[in-house]
Write an enzyme that holds these catalytic residues in place. Structure first.
Site, PDB file in Angstrom:
ATOM      1  N   TYR A  35       0.845  -1.188   0.000  1.00 29.58           N
ATOM      2  CA  TYR A  35       0.000   0.000   0.000  1.00 29.58           C
ATOM      3  C   TYR A  35       0.886   1.246   0.000  1.00 29.58           C
ATOM      4  CZ  TYR A  35       1.009  -0.065   5.044  1.00 29.58           C
ATOM      5  OH  TYR A  35       1.642  -0.093   6.263  1.00 29.58           O
ATOM      6  N   MET A  55       1.448   5.327   1.100  1.00 31.56           N
ATOM      7  CA  MET A  55       1.009   6.201   2.191  1.00 31.56           C
ATOM      8  C   MET A  55       1.746   7.538   2.121  1.00 31.56           C
ATOM      9  SD  MET A  55       2.939   4.978   5.664  1.00 31.56           S
ATOM     10  CE  MET A  55       2.424   6.540   6.398  1.00 31.56           C
ATOM     11  N   HIS A  96       6.938   4.532  16.685  1.00 28.21           N
ATOM     12  CA  HIS A  96       6.336   3.762  15.594  1.00 28.21           C
ATOM     13  C   HIS A  96       7.206   2.553  15.248  1.00 28.21           C
ATOM     14  CE1 HIS A  96       3.615   3.379  12.178  1.00 28.21           C
ATOM     15  NE2 HIS A  96       4.657   3.221  11.377  1.00 28.21           N
TER      16      HIS A  96
END
Length: 227
Positions: A123, A125, A150
């Protein structure tokens, strides 16, 4: 005439192709194109894509951008229709200061696909830039703190997930492409779901479309697609 090679200053060019078969796919020509590409130093990951967005995916990595373009042309000439694509480069994050050299090299020069991780998703981003939450308006120290948090959350999936983040600012419509290789399909789901609760994602991340599939040998992928 062979064009002069075009390579990143460091790292690898990366091309994701998501394809549908045309009316007449020449499987032998696809095999020959991929074999030739690998002989010329490219890494080619073949994926059987689930759902209607695409049927076959190729993740192609190499130093010379011309060789990636040539493989794309040969895949199309063999009868595959590119439904979606993504252009990026491997990179080391600006927040990676102090990381061991081996980890930096693994990010710049990954060896794919990883053993034992055949579940796949990709994906794109970007970081959000709106009036309320603008990632690029944050001081560097705040951004670094959030990205370290993160990264620590992502490391909880070590052994289950390999994440390959490639940079695409100025190269494609989003800022990064994220490719995940998992042991199980639900490892992909749990990883993405868990990390969306992280502040760097919750407040500042925007995501594009997901492509999910199964990493296989080229023959396995062609058999699943052209059966």
């Amino acid at each position: 005439m062979t064009p002069e090679p075009l390579a990143p200053s460091r790292g690898l060019n990366v091309l994701h192709l998501f394809c549908h078969p045309g009316a007449d796919v020449d499987a032998g020509a696809v095999r020959k194109a991929v074999d030739d590409a690998r002989s010329n130093g490219l890494q080619v990951v073949s994926v059987a894509i689930m759902g209607a967005k695409a049927d076959v995916g190729f993740m192609i990595l190499g130093e010379d951008l011309w060789t990636l373009r040539q493989l794309q042309s040969r895949i199309q000439a063999a009868g595959f229709l590119v439904a979606e694509s993504y252009v990026s480069v491997t990179e080391v994050s600006e927040y990676a200061a102090g990381m061991p050299e081996k980890m930096l090299q693994d990010r710049l020069f990954p060896t794919l696909p990883p053993d034992g991780k055949r579940a796949f998703c990709f994906y794109p981003m970007s970081k959000r830039r709106d009036e309320t939450n603008n990632w690029y308006a944050l001081p560097y120290d705040d951004r670094e703190r959030l990205m370290r948090q993160h990264g620590a959350l992502g490391r909880e999936f070590k052994g289950r997930i390999l994440q390959v983040v490639t940079g695409s600012t100025g190269l494609d419509d989003w800022e990064w492409g994220v490719t995940l290789f998992g042991v199980h399909v639900d490892d992909l789901k749990e990883c993405v779901y868990t990390m969306r609760y992280d502040e760097a994602s919750t407040l500042y991340a925007e995501f594009g479309e997901f492509y999910t599939g199964l990493v296989g040998t080229l023959d396995e992928v062609l058999d699943a697609t052209l059966a």
